[in-house]
Design a protein around this motif. Structure first.
Motif, PDB file in Angstrom:
ATOM      1  N   MET A   1       0.847  -1.197   0.000  1.00 51.89           N
ATOM      2  CA  MET A   1       0.000   0.000   0.000  1.00 51.89           C
ATOM      3  C   MET A   1       0.881   1.244   0.000  1.00 51.89           C
ATOM      4  SD  MET A   1      -2.861   1.228   2.806  1.00 51.89           S
ATOM      5  CE  MET A   1      -3.949  -0.131   2.407  1.00 51.89           C
ATOM      6  N   ALA A   2       0.539   2.257  -0.821  1.00 48.46           N
ATOM      7  CA  ALA A   2       1.307   3.489  -0.891  1.00 48.46           C
ATOM      8  C   ALA A   2       1.297   4.206   0.452  1.00 48.46           C
ATOM      9  CB  ALA A   2       0.739   4.392  -1.976  1.00 48.46           C
ATOM     10  N   LEU A   3       2.400   4.891   0.742  1.00 46.19           N
ATOM     11  CA  LEU A   3       2.580   5.537   2.037  1.00 46.19           C
ATOM     12  C   LEU A   3       1.471   6.534   2.344  1.00 46.19           C
ATOM     13  CD1 LEU A   3       4.506   5.821   4.471  1.00 46.19           C
ATOM     14  CD2 LEU A   3       5.695   7.611   3.199  1.00 46.19           C
ATOM     15  N   ILE A   4       1.007   7.276   1.331  1.00 43.55           N
ATOM     16  CA  ILE A   4       0.029   8.335   1.581  1.00 43.55           C
ATOM     17  C   ILE A   4      -1.413   7.839   1.460  1.00 43.55           C
ATOM     18  CG2 ILE A   4       1.647  10.108   0.828  1.00 43.55           C
ATOM     19  CD1 ILE A   4       0.128  10.285  -1.792  1.00 43.55           C
ATOM     20  N   ALA A   5      -1.617   6.536   1.303  1.00 42.11           N
ATOM     21  CA  ALA A   5      -2.966   6.020   1.074  1.00 42.11           C
ATOM     22  C   ALA A   5      -3.887   6.221   2.272  1.00 42.11           C
ATOM     23  CB  ALA A   5      -2.903   4.531   0.721  1.00 42.11           C
ATOM     24  N   ARG A   6      -3.323   6.392   3.459  1.00 41.90           N
ATOM     25  CA  ARG A   6      -4.154   6.548   4.656  1.00 41.90           C
ATOM     26  C   ARG A   6      -4.645   7.975   4.854  1.00 41.90           C
ATOM     27  NH1 ARG A   6      -1.438   2.950   9.523  1.00 41.90           N
ATOM     28  NH2 ARG A   6      -1.538   0.920   8.473  1.00 41.90           N
ATOM     29  N   LEU A   7      -4.170   8.912   4.050  1.00 43.27           N
ATOM     30  CA  LEU A   7      -4.491  10.317   4.232  1.00 43.27           C
ATOM     31  C   LEU A   7      -5.635  10.761   3.340  1.00 43.27           C
ATOM     32  CD1 LEU A   7      -1.126  12.296   4.428  1.00 43.27           C
ATOM     33  CD2 LEU A   7      -2.697  11.771   6.288  1.00 43.27           C
ATOM     34  N   SER A   8      -6.483  11.612   3.889  1.00 36.96           N
ATOM     35  CA  SER A   8      -7.481  12.310   3.091  1.00 36.96           C
ATOM     36  C   SER A   8      -7.628  13.708   3.659  1.00 36.96           C
ATOM     37  CB  SER A   8      -8.818  11.573   3.103  1.00 36.96           C
ATOM     38  OG  SER A   8      -9.302  11.436   4.426  1.00 36.96           O
ATOM     39  N   LEU A   9      -8.143  14.620   2.829  1.00 42.32           N
ATOM     40  CA  LEU A   9      -8.305  16.002   3.251  1.00 42.32           C
ATOM     41  C   LEU A   9      -9.587  16.190   4.045  1.00 42.32           C
ATOM     42  CD1 LEU A   9      -7.246  17.820  -0.034  1.00 42.32           C
ATOM     43  CD2 LEU A   9      -5.915  17.663   2.078  1.00 42.32           C
ATOM     44  N   ALA A  10      -9.539  17.118   4.976  1.00 40.33           N
ATOM     45  CA  ALA A  10     -10.730  17.484   5.744  1.00 40.33           C
ATOM     46  C   ALA A  10     -10.980  18.968   5.564  1.00 40.33           C
ATOM     47  CB  ALA A  10     -10.529  17.160   7.220  1.00 40.33           C
ATOM     48  N   GLY A  11     -12.190  19.410   5.823  1.00 45.56           N
ATOM     49  CA  GLY A  11     -12.487  20.829   5.742  1.00 45.56           C
ATOM     50  C   GLY A  11     -13.011  21.248   4.395  1.00 45.56           C
ATOM     51  N   ALA A  12     -13.052  22.552   4.193  1.00 44.23           N
ATOM     52  CA  ALA A  12     -13.618  23.103   2.961  1.00 44.23           C
ATOM     53  C   ALA A  12     -12.745  22.774   1.764  1.00 44.23           C
ATOM     54  CB  ALA A  12     -13.760  24.618   3.097  1.00 44.23           C
ATOM     55  N   SER A  13     -13.351  22.632   0.599  1.00 48.31           N
ATOM     56  CA  SER A  13     -12.621  22.350  -0.635  1.00 48.31           C
ATOM     57  C   SER A  13     -11.809  23.566  -1.040  1.00 48.31           C
ATOM     58  CB  SER A  13     -13.591  21.993  -1.766  1.00 48.31           C
ATOM     59  OG  SER A  13     -14.328  20.851  -1.434  1.00 48.31           O
ATOM     60  N   GLU A  14     -10.639  23.294  -1.593  1.00 50.25           N
ATOM     61  CA  GLU A  14      -9.813  24.376  -2.088  1.00 50.25           C
ATOM     62  C   GLU A  14     -10.409  24.918  -3.383  1.00 50.25           C
ATOM     63  OE1 GLU A  14      -6.039  22.492  -2.391  1.00 50.25           O
ATOM     64  OE2 GLU A  14      -5.523  22.830  -0.305  1.00 50.25           O
ATOM     65  N   THR A  15     -10.341  26.245  -3.579  1.00 44.44           N
ATOM     66  CA  THR A  15     -10.920  26.860  -4.767  1.00 44.44           C
ATOM     67  C   THR A  15      -9.881  27.509  -5.661  1.00 44.44           C
ATOM     68  OG1 THR A  15     -11.313  28.891  -3.508  1.00 44.44           O
ATOM     69  CG2 THR A  15     -13.111  27.287  -3.606  1.00 44.44           C
ATOM     70  N   ASP A  16      -8.697  27.740  -5.156  1.00 44.75           N
ATOM     71  CA  ASP A  16      -7.658  28.354  -5.961  1.00 44.75           C
ATOM     72  C   ASP A  16      -7.218  27.392  -7.057  1.00 44.75           C
ATOM     73  OD1 ASP A  16      -4.728  28.971  -6.667  1.00 44.75           O
ATOM     74  OD2 ASP A  16      -5.338  30.764  -5.555  1.00 44.75           O
ATOM     75  N   PRO A  17      -7.151  27.843  -8.339  1.00 42.97           N
ATOM     76  CA  PRO A  17      -6.752  26.947  -9.430  1.00 42.97           C
ATOM     77  C   PRO A  17      -5.391  26.311  -9.201  1.00 42.97           C
ATOM     78  CG  PRO A  17      -7.676  28.975 -10.307  1.00 42.97           C
ATOM     79  CD  PRO A  17      -7.542  29.170  -8.828  1.00 42.97           C
ATOM     80  N   GLU A  18      -4.459  27.062  -8.585  1.00 39.89           N
ATOM     81  CA  GLU A  18      -3.138  26.502  -8.311  1.00 39.89           C
ATOM     82  C   GLU A  18      -3.230  25.358  -7.325  1.00 39.89           C
ATOM     83  OE1 GLU A  18       1.247  27.890  -6.621  1.00 39.89           O
ATOM     84  OE2 GLU A  18      -0.242  29.380  -7.201  1.00 39.89           O
ATOM     85  N   ASP A  19      -4.141  25.488  -6.341  1.00 42.65           N
ATOM     86  CA  ASP A  19      -4.326  24.413  -5.373  1.00 42.65           C
ATOM     87  C   ASP A  19      -4.903  23.179  -6.046  1.00 42.65           C
ATOM     88  OD1 ASP A  19      -3.345  25.868  -3.262  1.00 42.65           O
ATOM     89  OD2 ASP A  19      -5.287  26.732  -2.758  1.00 42.65           O
ATOM     90  N   PHE A  20      -5.851  23.385  -6.963  1.00 35.57           N
ATOM     91  CA  PHE A  20      -6.408  22.252  -7.691  1.00 35.57           C
ATOM     92  C   PHE A  20      -5.318  21.526  -8.459  1.00 35.57           C
ATOM     93  CE2 PHE A  20     -10.749  24.303  -7.579  1.00 35.57           C
ATOM     94  CZ  PHE A  20     -11.351  23.270  -6.896  1.00 35.57           C
ATOM     95  N   PHE A  21      -4.460  22.300  -9.137  1.00 36.88           N
ATOM     96  CA  PHE A  21      -3.399  21.687  -9.916  1.00 36.88           C
ATOM     97  C   PHE A  21      -2.433  20.916  -9.036  1.00 36.88           C
ATOM     98  CE2 PHE A  21       0.874  21.984 -11.841  1.00 36.88           C
ATOM     99  CZ  PHE A  21       0.644  21.274 -13.001  1.00 36.88           C
ATOM    100  N   SER A  22      -2.065  21.537  -7.889  1.00 33.77           N
ATOM    101  CA  SER A  22      -1.123  20.895  -6.983  1.00 33.77           C
ATOM    102  C   SER A  22      -1.661  19.574  -6.463  1.00 33.77           C
ATOM    103  CB  SER A  22      -0.806  21.831  -5.812  1.00 33.77           C
ATOM    104  OG  SER A  22       0.034  21.213  -4.877  1.00 33.77           O
ATOM    105  N   SER A  23      -2.944  19.565  -6.057  1.00 33.89           N
ATOM    106  CA  SER A  23      -3.514  18.349  -5.490  1.00 33.89           C
ATOM    107  C   SER A  23      -3.697  17.264  -6.536  1.00 33.89           C
ATOM    108  CB  SER A  23      -4.859  18.663  -4.818  1.00 33.89           C
ATOM    109  OG  SER A  23      -5.785  19.131  -5.776  1.00 33.89           O
ATOM    110  N   ALA A  24      -3.701  17.652  -7.819  1.00 31.02           N
ATOM    111  CA  ALA A  24      -3.918  16.679  -8.892  1.00 31.02           C
ATOM    112  C   ALA A  24      -2.629  16.180  -9.502  1.00 31.02           C
ATOM    113  CB  ALA A  24      -4.795  17.301  -9.983  1.00 31.02           C
ATOM    114  N   LEU A  25      -1.474  16.607  -8.998  1.00 35.50           N
ATOM    115  CA  LEU A  25      -0.209  16.227  -9.615  1.00 35.50           C
ATOM    116  C   LEU A  25      -0.026  14.723  -9.700  1.00 35.50           C
ATOM    117  CD1 LEU A  25       2.357  18.798  -8.177  1.00 35.50           C
ATOM    118  CD2 LEU A  25       1.613  18.556 -10.545  1.00 35.50           C
ATOM    119  N   GLY A  26      -0.480  14.020  -8.670  1.00 32.10           N
ATOM    120  CA  GLY A  26      -0.306  12.578  -8.656  1.00 32.10           C
ATOM    121  C   GLY A  26      -1.105  11.877  -9.729  1.00 32.10           C
ATOM    122  N   ILE A  27      -2.139  12.570 -10.231  1.00 39.17           N
ATOM    123  CA  ILE A  27      -2.939  11.994 -11.309  1.00 39.17           C
ATOM    124  C   ILE A  27      -2.362  12.371 -12.663  1.00 39.17           C
ATOM    125  CG2 ILE A  27      -5.243  11.974 -12.360  1.00 39.17           C
ATOM    126  CD1 ILE A  27      -6.367  12.595  -9.584  1.00 39.17           C
TER     127      ILE A  27
END
Length: 315
Positions: A1-27
């Protein structure tokens, strides 16, 4: 299992386009691995199949430059790995999460001199974490039966406030597989500690007091290596069974962190390396080396150095 598989985000969704891009890098780039996680607006949820319910981790919101430069307002992959090692060692799990015999673990580790999981058992021991950030390894230790747990980070008000919140919120009996916190009698302490500062009440009262010292992602500033070694040597028990577990990422470059492991400098603090190896985010181990030539930054982020330090054998 990948090291980060146990993590998920909590709280409000990010709206900044740069944040969206950063969080999607793994995809977008499957080989890219995030090595720091969370923000003040979005905390983290850590889910282990061995814990009754997920841990909720809040991140600090530093405003002063001196606090931001600590980078304590993230959860780092080094903390994730050390927490998993504590869990596996204390619960008798193999790297794949199944129960394994000591022989099986030894066979898996011998090729690269990696420590078998059973060596990371903290049941009944006293532990201290230096530069704890979110304190995930210490929280895991408290939940799994450590006798005494002390969590430290740089004595910044904003960092310490969030650290205390995380420890109090997550070291409750309802999060523990046993339904109890052994360390509650002596307390799960959260204290400020600047590495190398050994004339404080914490340091004076806890010299050679801990069976295990946790260090996760604290090696990226070469100028602080000496002070960090001093603190490890000071707090670690002066006996043959004591150990320090040091996990560090290569994200600032191998040259920035490998000097910490200089044998002569460790010996000045009564320490020596028992084992050292490298592990990637998918659990693959390889031998430790101080120079791999030019390392691609994306590949470099996948790897962590893992070291077990012990007391220098008396002659």
């Amino acid at each position: 299992m990948a090291l980060i598989a146990r993590l998920s985000l909590a709280g409000a969704s990010e709206t900044d386009p740069e944040d969206f891009f950063s969080s999607a890098l793994g995809i977008i780039f499957p080989d890219d691995v995030m090595n720091q996680h969370g923000s003040a607006d979005q905390g983290l949820v850590y889910t282990s199949p061995r814990l009754p319910k997920p841990l909720h981790i809040t991140l600090a919101d530093p405003t002063a430059d001196k606090d931001r430069y600590l980078f304590s307002h993230y959860l780092w992959n080094s903390s994730l790995l050390l927490a998993e090692l504590v869990e596996a060692g204390t619960l008798g799990l193999s790297a794949t999460g199944e129960f394994a015999s000591p022989v099986q673990q030894d066979q898996a580790a011998v090729a690269v001199d990696a420590a078998p999981n059973r060596d990371f058992d903290i049941a009944g021991l006293a532990t201290i974490e230096l530069g704890a950030s979110t304190a995930l390894p210490s929280i895991m230790a408290a939940l799994l039966g450590a006798r005494h747990v002390v969590v430290t980070d740089y004595p910044s008000d904003v960092v310490m406030k969030t650290l205390r919140q995380n420890v109090v919120a997550n070291t409750q009996p309802s999060f523990s597989p046993s339904g109890r916190i052994v360390a509650v009698e002596e307390g799960v302490q959260v204290e400020g500690h600047e590495w190398g500062e050994l004339d404080t009440p914490l340091a004076i009262g806890h010299r050679h007091a801990f069976d295990r010292v946790f260090v996760a992602d604290c090696l990226w500033i070469p100028g602080k290596h000496r002070d960090l070694r001093r603190s490890i040597g000071w707090f670690m028990k002066a006996d043959a069974a004591a150990r320090a577990w040091v996990v560090g990422g290569f994200h600032t470059g191998r040259g920035s962190m490998c000097g910490f492991f200089d044998e002569g400098e460790l010996a000045r603090e009564g320490l020596e390396i028992e084992r050292i190896w490298e592990r990637d985010c998918d659990g693959v181990d390889r031998a430790w080396v101080t120079d791999r030539g030019v390392e691609d930054s994306t590949e470099r982020k996948r790897w962590l150095a893992v070291a077990v330090l012990k007391r220098v054998a008396s002659t």
